[in-house]
Structures are given as structure tokens and as C-alpha cells.
Motif scaffolding. Structure first.
Motif, mmCIF file in Angstrom:
data_model
loop_
_atom_site.group_PDB
_atom_site.id
_atom_site.type_symbol
_atom_site.label_atom_id
_atom_site.label_comp_id
_atom_site.label_asym_id
_atom_site.label_seq_id
_atom_site.Cartn_x
_atom_site.Cartn_y
_atom_site.Cartn_z
ATOM 1 N N LEU A 1 0.742 -1.119 -0.028
ATOM 2 C CA LEU A 1 -0.085 0.102 0.029
ATOM 3 C C LEU A 1 0.927 1.310 0.029
ATOM 4 O O LEU A 1 0.495 2.332 -0.793
ATOM 5 N N PHE A 2 1.920 1.201 0.763
ATOM 6 C CA PHE A 2 2.760 2.407 0.916
ATOM 7 C C PHE A 2 4.167 2.350 0.123
ATOM 8 O O PHE A 2 5.322 2.720 0.406
ATOM 9 N N ARG A 3 4.098 1.468 -1.026
ATOM 10 C CA ARG A 3 5.243 1.410 -1.971
ATOM 11 C C ARG A 3 6.472 1.013 -1.124
ATOM 12 O O ARG A 3 7.660 1.661 -1.584
ATOM 13 N N GLY A 4 6.713 0.103 -0.507
ATOM 14 C CA GLY A 4 7.563 -0.609 -0.202
ATOM 15 C C GLY A 4 8.119 -1.981 -0.947
ATOM 16 O O GLY A 4 7.442 -1.957 -2.067
ATOM 17 N N ASP A 5 9.317 -2.265 -0.586
ATOM 18 C CA ASP A 5 9.701 -3.578 -1.259
ATOM 19 C C ASP A 5 9.210 -4.777 -0.680
ATOM 20 O O ASP A 5 9.621 -5.396 0.020
ATOM 21 N N VAL A 6 8.139 -5.246 -1.352
ATOM 22 C CA VAL A 6 7.349 -6.286 -0.945
ATOM 23 C C VAL A 6 8.157 -7.683 -1.031
ATOM 24 O O VAL A 6 7.890 -8.491 -0.288
ATOM 25 N N ALA A 7 8.672 -7.645 -1.979
ATOM 26 C CA ALA A 7 9.805 -8.812 -2.312
ATOM 27 C C ALA A 7 10.677 -9.028 -0.937
ATOM 28 O O ALA A 7 10.881 -10.260 -0.475
ATOM 29 N N LEU A 8 11.237 -8.023 -0.454
ATOM 30 C CA LEU A 8 12.016 -8.039 0.768
ATOM 31 C C LEU A 8 11.071 -8.466 2.048
ATOM 32 O O LEU A 8 11.597 -9.039 2.653
ATOM 33 N N ILE B 1 10.933 1.116 3.943
ATOM 34 C CA ILE B 1 9.532 1.156 4.277
ATOM 35 C C ILE B 1 9.113 -0.376 4.335
ATOM 36 O O ILE B 1 8.263 -0.552 5.484
ATOM 37 N N ALA B 2 9.669 -1.321 3.729
ATOM 38 C CA ALA B 2 9.467 -2.607 3.955
ATOM 39 C C ALA B 2 9.857 -3.075 5.308
ATOM 40 O O ALA B 2 9.273 -3.941 5.925
ATOM 41 N N SER B 3 11.089 -2.742 5.660
ATOM 42 C CA SER B 3 11.656 -3.006 6.903
ATOM 43 C C SER B 3 10.794 -2.473 8.112
ATOM 44 O O SER B 3 10.679 -3.186 9.172
ATOM 45 N N SER B 4 10.253 -1.266 8.146
ATOM 46 C CA SER B 4 9.427 -0.686 8.992
ATOM 47 C C SER B 4 7.983 -1.516 9.371
ATOM 48 O O SER B 4 7.819 -2.020 10.566
ATOM 49 N N PHE B 5 7.572 -2.172 8.208
ATOM 50 C CA PHE B 5 6.168 -2.600 8.388
ATOM 51 C C PHE B 5 6.538 -4.233 8.789
ATOM 52 O O PHE B 5 5.672 -4.889 9.809
ATOM 53 N N GLU B 6 7.662 -4.685 8.584
ATOM 54 C CA GLU B 6 8.095 -6.040 8.825
ATOM 55 C C GLU B 6 8.247 -6.107 10.231
ATOM 56 O O GLU B 6 8.063 -7.125 10.941
ATOM 57 N N ILE B 7 8.935 -5.144 10.718
ATOM 58 C CA ILE B 7 9.569 -5.100 12.098
ATOM 59 C C ILE B 7 8.321 -4.505 13.028
ATOM 60 O O ILE B 7 8.050 -4.800 14.242
ATOM 61 N N GLY B 8 7.471 -3.531 12.473
ATOM 62 C CA GLY B 8 6.389 -3.017 13.340
ATOM 63 C C GLY B 8 4.908 -3.733 13.386
ATOM 64 O O GLY B 8 4.357 -3.734 14.287
ATOM 65 N N ILE B 9 4.973 -4.823 12.481
ATOM 66 C CA ILE B 9 3.610 -5.542 12.577
ATOM 67 C C ILE B 9 3.878 -7.183 12.789
ATOM 68 O O ILE B 9 4.372 -7.871 11.909
#
Length: 314
Positions: free
Chosen positions: A90-97, A230-238
């Protein structure tokens, strides 16, 4: 929450969720670690070392009762959830990561989650010898987390077209089952949840916000590009709150210990959504930050914005 609905339904729901993750994975996803080692290493350090330490500090600061304190550390030790992939998209992070980090964290959590949980139990509940995750219970964690992922990956390897067809139905089924089980658990234990939600809402929101912030700022400070940050943020935060609930209730055998994850699992959606809009920021602000760091990230961010505007519906 100790009814058959949760002791059977929750593990089944989690198993389907992890099966869905496996259906989307290939060995190439793990090979991506070599392509972006810096982003992966930073995210893992934040996830495995920094967050448990911060969670411990928050537990002491909020003066939580011992069982709830252990529940918070159990939540902190849980890997990122598959919901992180959606927010990253949704927020244009690196989804593959995100996919790579979720897979890798799920494997590592088999070892780190029992370790952190046992340390928390020995510190906060030193007289409760029956609550720890011994070898047999650690094997249960392994079965809950990894076996469905392995099965899903084998299905994708054996029948890739079937895996593609089943991806969406499995995701839908997992969401439906999870909603039914959690709704039933809430109804069955409404008094206990209401009694503790006040003391847990503050710490879970703060923990989620801190996790998201560290997951974004730490990579950026170390010159990881914005999409990967951004990918790291959501991976760590969720975090995978469902996993924490399952382990607390069915492996450790404590309903109260699962309450932090239950409260977090609801509030994190709103916190993560607000944080996602926050880090979008303005192009000028991001350009100024990148210029101050002397990096070339400003051009990349401007290009990201141009592509976003071009792709946006009019």
C-alpha cells in the motif's frame, strides 16, 4: 479462551496462514538475502535484539503485572506477520524484501522465540516452573510455525499452477477462520479482556509505534534505500500476533499471557495505517533529509513520487 474453539481453531487458523505463506515462497526468496544483505541484516538486528530490549524497558516503565509482561515479551519475540506485506504494498515498499524477511524471521523464531519467552518467564515469574517452553513445547512451536510453510513450498515446487490457484482461497479461508475464532474467544472471555484492555492499550500502541519507527529510521540512517526501509518498517512493526496468542494459550497454557497480543492484534492495524501515511511525507522534506545526509536518495524518492502520481487513479 481455553475452549475447543481456541485450542483447536487458533492453531488451525495459524496453520492455514503459514501454509498460505509457503504457497507464495520459492527458494529464490531466500536467495534474495544475498542480493540485499545490508537491509536484511539491519532488519534482523532490530527484530531480534533491539525490539525485545525496548519491549522490556516499556514493560518496566508501564509496570505491567508479571504474566502480562511475559505476554508482551512473547509478542516482541514473534516474527513479522504476513499483514506486513499488504501494508508495504500500500505504501510502496519493497514487497519482495518483506516476503524474504517474513520467511527468514519465521525460521529463526523457532529458536529465538522460546529463548526470549523462557528468559522473560524466569525473570518475571521465577517460581512458575510449569510455564516455560521446554524441548517438547519448542517442538510444538516448530510444528506450528515451520511445517505448514514447508508444505506450502513443496506444493508450489510440485504444482506451481495449483499453488497459484490456491493462493487467494487459502488467504480468504485463513482470514475467515481467524475472525470466527478470535470473535468466539473475545465473547467467551469478554470480562477478562475488558478488565485488562485499559492497561494494555497504551503499551501496545507505544510498542507498535516504536517498532515501526525503528524499522524505518535505522535502515535510512545506514543508507538503505527508501523502499526497502518502508518494507523493513512494516516487517518489524507488524508482529504475528496470532502466533503469540497460539503459543500463549495452547503451548504455554496461559489465557492471560495472550492478552497483550490480542489487544495489539487489533490496534496495530490503525497504528500502522497512520504511520504509513506519516512516512509518505512530502517530496521536499525527504529531499532535504537526503541532502543533509549527503546521499543520492533524493533523486530516487522524487522518482518514486513521480511514478506514484502517474499510477494514481484520476
Amino acid at each position: 479462551m481455553g475452549s475447543a474453539l481456541t485450542t483447536i481453531g487458533l492453531p488451525v487458523a495459524l496453520g492455514i496462514i503459514m501454509l498460505g505463506l509457503g504457497l507464495s515462497l520459492t527458494p529464490r526468496d531466500f536467495g534474495r538475502i544475498a542480493k540485499h544483505p545490508k537491509a536484511v541484516i539491519i532488519a534482523l538486528i532490530c527484530q531480534l535484539l533491539v525490539l525485545p530490549a525496548i519491549c522490556f524497558a516499556l514493560v518496566v516503565l508501564f509496570d505491567l503485572p508479571a504474566v502480562l509482561a511475559v505476554g508482551m515479551l512473547l509478542l516482541a519475540a514473534s516474527p513479522g506477520g504476513t499483514t506486513a506485506n499488504l501494508y508495504s504494498h500500500l505504501f510502496r515498499g519493497d514487497v519482495a524484501l518483506n516476503v524474504t524477511l517474513t520467511a527468514l524471521n519465521s525460521v529463526i523464531a523457532v529458536f529465538t522465540l522460546p529463548l526470549i519467552t523462557n528468559l522473560a518467564i524466569s525473570y518475571f515469574l521465577p517460581g512458575d516452573d510449569g510455564l516455560g517452553l521446554q524441548l517438547q513445547k519448542t517442538v510444538e512451536v516448530f510444528a506450528i510455525v515451520l511445517l505448514p510453510v514447508v508444505v506450502g513450498m513443496l506444493v508450489r515446487w510440485w504444482k506451481p499452477s495449483f499453488a497459484d490457484r490456491m493462493d487467494r482461497p487459502v488467504r480468504i479461508a485463513s482470514v475467515i477462520i481467524l475472525i470466527v475464532v478470535i470473535a468466539g474467544a473475545i465473547v467467551a472471555n469478554l470480562d477478562l479482556l475488558v478488565e485488562n484492555v485499559g492497561r494494555l492499550a497504551g503499551i501496545t500502541v507505544v510498542f507498535c509505534l516504536v517498532s515501526l519507527t525503528i524499522g524505518y529510521l535505522a535502515p535510512r540512517a545506514l543508507r538503505v534505500d527508501r523502499r526497502q526501509s518502508i518494507a523493513s518498517s512494516f516487517e518489524i512493526g507488524i508482529h504475528n500476533a496470532t502466533l503469540a496468542i497460539v503459543i500463549a494459550q495452547t503451548v504455554v497454557g496461559s489465557v492471560e499471557m495472550s492478552l497483550p497480543a490480542a489487544v495489539y492484534g487489533v490496534l496495530m492495524f490503525f497504528v500502522a495505517l497512520g504511520f504509513g501515511f506519516l512516512i509518505r511525507g512530502s517530496r521536499a522534506e525527504r529531499a532535504a533529509v537526503d541532502a543533509a545526509r549527503g546521499t543520492a536518495g533524493a533523486a530516487d524518492d522524487a522518482a518514486d513520487d513521480d511514478r506514484s502520481q502517474a499510477a494514481a487513479p484520476r
